[in-house]
Scaffold this active site. Structure first.
Site, PDB file in Angstrom:
ATOM      1  N   CYS A  95       0.878  -1.264   0.023  1.00  0.00           N
ATOM      2  CA  CYS A  95       0.086  -0.083   0.066  1.00  0.00           C
ATOM      3  C   CYS A  95       0.871   1.355   0.217  1.00  0.00           C
ATOM      4  O   CYS A  95       1.779   1.423   1.054  1.00  0.00           O
ATOM      5  CB  CYS A  95      -0.917  -0.066   1.157  1.00  0.00           C
ATOM      6  SG  CYS A  95      -1.736   1.618   1.472  1.00  0.00           S
ATOM      7  N   TRP A 115      -7.816  -6.846   4.673  1.00  0.00           N
ATOM      8  CA  TRP A 115      -6.313  -7.424   4.796  1.00  0.00           C
ATOM      9  C   TRP A 115      -6.006  -8.449   5.885  1.00  0.00           C
ATOM     10  O   TRP A 115      -6.974  -8.211   7.123  1.00  0.00           O
ATOM     11  CB  TRP A 115      -5.360  -6.094   5.568  1.00  0.00           C
ATOM     12  CG  TRP A 115      -5.357  -5.159   4.471  1.00  0.00           C
ATOM     13  CD1 TRP A 115      -6.044  -3.856   4.653  1.00  0.00           C
ATOM     14  CD2 TRP A 115      -4.666  -5.150   3.154  1.00  0.00           C
ATOM     15  NE1 TRP A 115      -5.619  -3.249   3.428  1.00  0.00           N
ATOM     16  CE2 TRP A 115      -4.830  -3.657   2.691  1.00  0.00           C
ATOM     17  CE3 TRP A 115      -3.771  -5.890   2.675  1.00  0.00           C
ATOM     18  CZ2 TRP A 115      -4.262  -3.362   1.778  1.00  0.00           C
ATOM     19  CZ3 TRP A 115      -3.066  -5.811   1.487  1.00  0.00           C
ATOM     20  CH2 TRP A 115      -3.580  -4.286   1.006  1.00  0.00           C
ATOM     21  N   ARG A 164     -14.229   1.610   6.405  1.00  0.00           N
ATOM     22  CA  ARG A 164     -13.402   0.613   5.528  1.00  0.00           C
ATOM     23  C   ARG A 164     -12.273   0.147   6.478  1.00  0.00           C
ATOM     24  O   ARG A 164     -11.739   0.999   7.226  1.00  0.00           O
ATOM     25  CB  ARG A 164     -12.811   1.018   4.101  1.00  0.00           C
ATOM     26  CG  ARG A 164     -13.817   1.526   3.181  1.00  0.00           C
ATOM     27  CD  ARG A 164     -13.486   1.507   1.945  1.00  0.00           C
ATOM     28  NE  ARG A 164     -12.925   0.286   1.488  1.00  0.00           N
ATOM     29  CZ  ARG A 164     -13.658  -0.692   0.943  1.00  0.00           C
ATOM     30  NH1 ARG A 164     -15.048  -0.563   0.699  1.00  0.00           N
ATOM     31  NH2 ARG A 164     -13.399  -1.993   0.505  1.00  0.00           N
ATOM     32  N   PHE A 165     -11.725  -0.914   6.278  1.00  0.00           N
ATOM     33  CA  PHE A 165     -10.583  -1.365   7.098  1.00  0.00           C
ATOM     34  C   PHE A 165      -9.483  -1.216   6.346  1.00  0.00           C
ATOM     35  O   PHE A 165      -8.798  -2.177   5.759  1.00  0.00           O
ATOM     36  CB  PHE A 165     -10.852  -2.792   7.427  1.00  0.00           C
ATOM     37  CG  PHE A 165     -12.270  -3.379   7.877  1.00  0.00           C
ATOM     38  CD1 PHE A 165     -12.634  -2.676   9.343  1.00  0.00           C
ATOM     39  CD2 PHE A 165     -13.297  -3.501   7.120  1.00  0.00           C
ATOM     40  CE1 PHE A 165     -13.880  -3.034   9.932  1.00  0.00           C
ATOM     41  CE2 PHE A 165     -14.506  -3.848   7.759  1.00  0.00           C
ATOM     42  CZ  PHE A 165     -14.775  -3.588   9.029  1.00  0.00           C
ATOM     43  N   THR A 166      -8.504   0.102   6.416  1.00  0.00           N
ATOM     44  CA  THR A 166      -7.629   0.490   5.915  1.00  0.00           C
ATOM     45  C   THR A 166      -6.323   0.252   6.654  1.00  0.00           C
ATOM     46  O   THR A 166      -6.337   0.354   7.956  1.00  0.00           O
ATOM     47  CB  THR A 166      -7.883   1.749   5.323  1.00  0.00           C
ATOM     48  OG1 THR A 166      -7.862   2.857   6.444  1.00  0.00           O
ATOM     49  CG2 THR A 166      -8.724   2.011   4.193  1.00  0.00           C
ATOM     50  N   VAL A 167      -5.284   0.069   6.156  1.00  0.00           N
ATOM     51  CA  VAL A 167      -3.886   0.328   6.449  1.00  0.00           C
ATOM     52  C   VAL A 167      -3.407   1.471   5.779  1.00  0.00           C
ATOM     53  O   VAL A 167      -3.787   2.043   4.711  1.00  0.00           O
ATOM     54  CB  VAL A 167      -3.060  -0.772   6.101  1.00  0.00           C
ATOM     55  CG1 VAL A 167      -3.494  -1.760   7.144  1.00  0.00           C
ATOM     56  CG2 VAL A 167      -2.831  -1.139   4.548  1.00  0.00           C
ATOM     57  N   GLU A 219      -4.541   7.813   9.474  1.00  0.00           N
ATOM     58  CA  GLU A 219      -4.419   8.579   8.300  1.00  0.00           C
ATOM     59  C   GLU A 219      -2.993   8.796   8.116  1.00  0.00           C
ATOM     60  O   GLU A 219      -2.200   9.269   9.007  1.00  0.00           O
ATOM     61  CB  GLU A 219      -5.077   9.797   8.523  1.00  0.00           C
ATOM     62  CG  GLU A 219      -4.752  10.877   7.656  1.00  0.00           C
ATOM     63  CD  GLU A 219      -5.086  10.704   6.034  1.00  0.00           C
ATOM     64  OE1 GLU A 219      -5.969   9.772   5.928  1.00  0.00           O
ATOM     65  OE2 GLU A 219      -3.998  10.998   5.238  1.00  0.00           O
ATOM     66  N   SER A 220      -2.560   8.247   6.923  1.00  0.00           N
ATOM     67  CA  SER A 220      -0.955   8.259   6.845  1.00  0.00           C
ATOM     68  C   SER A 220      -0.367   9.467   6.918  1.00  0.00           C
ATOM     69  O   SER A 220       0.787   9.794   7.444  1.00  0.00           O
ATOM     70  CB  SER A 220      -0.664   7.543   5.413  1.00  0.00           C
ATOM     71  OG  SER A 220      -1.259   8.096   4.356  1.00  0.00           O
TER      72      SER A 220
HETATM   73  N1  LIG Z   1      -6.402   8.026   3.641  1.00  0.00           N
HETATM   74  C1  LIG Z   1      -5.720   6.701   3.862  1.00  0.00           C
HETATM   75  C2  LIG Z   1      -6.032   5.812   2.798  1.00  0.00           C
HETATM   76  C3  LIG Z   1      -5.462   4.469   3.363  1.00  0.00           C
HETATM   77  C4  LIG Z   1      -5.854   3.311   2.261  1.00  0.00           C
HETATM   78  O1  LIG Z   1      -6.832   3.660   1.407  1.00  0.00           O
HETATM   79  N2  LIG Z   1      -5.360   2.266   2.433  1.00  0.00           N
HETATM   80  C5  LIG Z   1      -5.866   1.087   1.310  1.00  0.00           C
HETATM   81  C6  LIG Z   1      -4.413   0.188   0.660  1.00  0.00           C
HETATM   82  S1  LIG Z   1      -3.870   0.846  -0.493  1.00  0.00           S
HETATM   83  C7  LIG Z   1      -6.705   0.078   2.160  1.00  0.00           C
HETATM   84  O2  LIG Z   1      -6.236  -0.309   3.189  1.00  0.00           O
HETATM   85  N3  LIG Z   1      -7.914  -0.487   1.396  1.00  0.00           N
HETATM   86  C8  LIG Z   1      -8.505  -1.598   2.156  1.00  0.00           C
HETATM   87  C9  LIG Z   1     -10.084  -1.194   1.964  1.00  0.00           C
HETATM   88  O3  LIG Z   1     -10.587  -0.263   1.431  1.00  0.00           O
HETATM   89  O4  LIG Z   1     -10.740  -2.109   2.106  1.00  0.00           O
HETATM   90  C10 LIG Z   1      -4.268   7.002   4.308  1.00  0.00           C
HETATM   91  O5  LIG Z   1      -3.625   7.797   3.564  1.00  0.00           O
HETATM   92  O6  LIG Z   1      -4.055   6.493   5.219  1.00  0.00           O
END
Ligand SMILES: N[C@@H](CCC(=O)N[C@@H](CS)C(=O)NCC(=O)O)C(=O)O
Length: 316
Positions: free
Chosen positions: A51, A84, A120-123, A138-139
């Site tokens: 990511c 993930w 959403r479950f983001t990294v 938030e990165s």
């Molecule tokens: N705004 C967030 C965006 C993070 C993001 O979109 N991560 C994506 C991976 S590239 C993710 O984990 N997506 C999983 C999903 O949406 O289910 C940041 O910059 O931290």
């Protein structure tokens, strides 16, 4: 491997991809009385090596020498139906299991922090082992905390590294704004578009911005006032994925970094060759994640062999 790739549609009804806002927005502070005070071994960072957003946080953790202060887990490269997933290093070389929460999926971390979580479950995710909650997901904010909040634990040469110096902040902010919209997120808006119009609405502005970046980097070593800043780090994670992934997979193929942007390429090599940065690049995770997870775009799941330009070449 039990993670099943999902056929997910990332675009909305109008064919446009819309990125959701991050929800956890707390801050670690140097002040020891703060709710989230900087402490050694209190915080844990969850990333995916694939990511580009999480990659920023891994780079700043490395450059600032925070490895002994902030622990890390890295998920499996596949993004499946349940999001993930963690894996052992035997199952997935490069993966680092979750020894803090012993979770199997990133979603469990979100529900532990908020059982009613609906996003959403983001990294990336920055976890507080003391309060058992998410500090921030938030990165762009996590890299700012890493930049300053832990300085009092660091040797002088690491503490003095500042990727968001006060005198450059307004220039950095304005650069980040157009780079985020048209490049970092522009590749996603192009690639996840489900109509020709939505795709073309984003792919042309993307290349206009790459042309603009090429011009800036033909006159300067780095994006803002010849100083290496977070603006470079934020752009860089997109650029190293550009030729191997976005050019083909996301149809961003008007030009390539290798053949058409010599100054962006030299800049990318300069950063890749900074101490520690190459340790954060896992091209297997990057390529497999995109080509094997987004089966709506690449139904065969075949991963192209090329890795993009050789970043180990010393720029002239
Ligand atoms: N705004 C967030 C965006 C993070 C993001 O979109 N991560 C994506 C991976 S590239 C993710 O984990 N997506 C999983 C999903 O949406 O289910 C940041 O910059 O931290």
């Amino acid at each position: 491997m039990s993670t099943k790739p999902a056929i997910l549609n990332w675009a909305s009804k109008d064919g446009e991809f819309k990125r959701q806002q991050s929800v956890f927005r707390n801050h670690i502070e140097a002040d020891k009385n703060a709710t989230f005070a900087a402490e050694k071994d209190r915080y844990h960072l969850y990333v995916s090596w694939a990511c580009p957003w999480a990659h920023r946080t891994a780079i700043v953790r490395k450059l600032k020498g925070l490895e002994d202060i902030i622990s890390i887990s890295a998920v499996h490269y596949l993004l499946g139906e349940k999001g993930w997933k963690f894996a052992s290093a035997e199952e997935c070389p490069g993966a680092i299991p979750d020894t803090v929460n012993n979770a199997q999926f990133i979603r469990e971390i979100y529900f532990k922090a908020n059982p009613d979580y609906e996003g959403r479950f983001t990294v990336p995710v920055l976890w507080d082992k003391k309060h058992n909650t998410i500090v921030n997901n938030e990165s762009s904010e996590i890299i700012r905390m890493f930049n300053t909040a832990f300085n009092h634990f660091l040797p002088a040469e690491k503490a003095k590294l500042n990727y968001y110096p006060e005198e450059l902040q307004s220039d950095i902010d304005s650069t980040n704004e157009w780079v985020y919209d048209t490049v970092n997120n522009g590749v996603y808006k192009s690639g996840f578009a489900t109509t020709q119009t939505a795709y073309e609405n984003h792919v042309f502005p993307l290349f206009k911005s790459l042309d603009r970046l090429e011009k800036i980097l033909s006159e300067n070593k780095f994006l803002v006032k010849n100083t290496f800043t977070e603006a470079d780090i934020r752009l860089w994670t997109t650029i190293i994925r550009f030729d191997p992934v976005y050019h083909g997979h996301f149809k961003c193929n008007i030009k390539s970094i290798q053949h058409d942007y010599p100054h962006i390429l030299a800049w990318a090599r300069r950063i890749y060759q900074m101490e520690g940065v190459s340790d954060t690049v896992n091209m297997v995770h990057i390529k497999r994640h995109y080509y094997m997870s987004h089966l709506q775009i690449n139904p065969t799941g075949i991963v192209p062999v090329g890795n993009g330009p050789d970043l180990t070449i010393v720029p002239s």
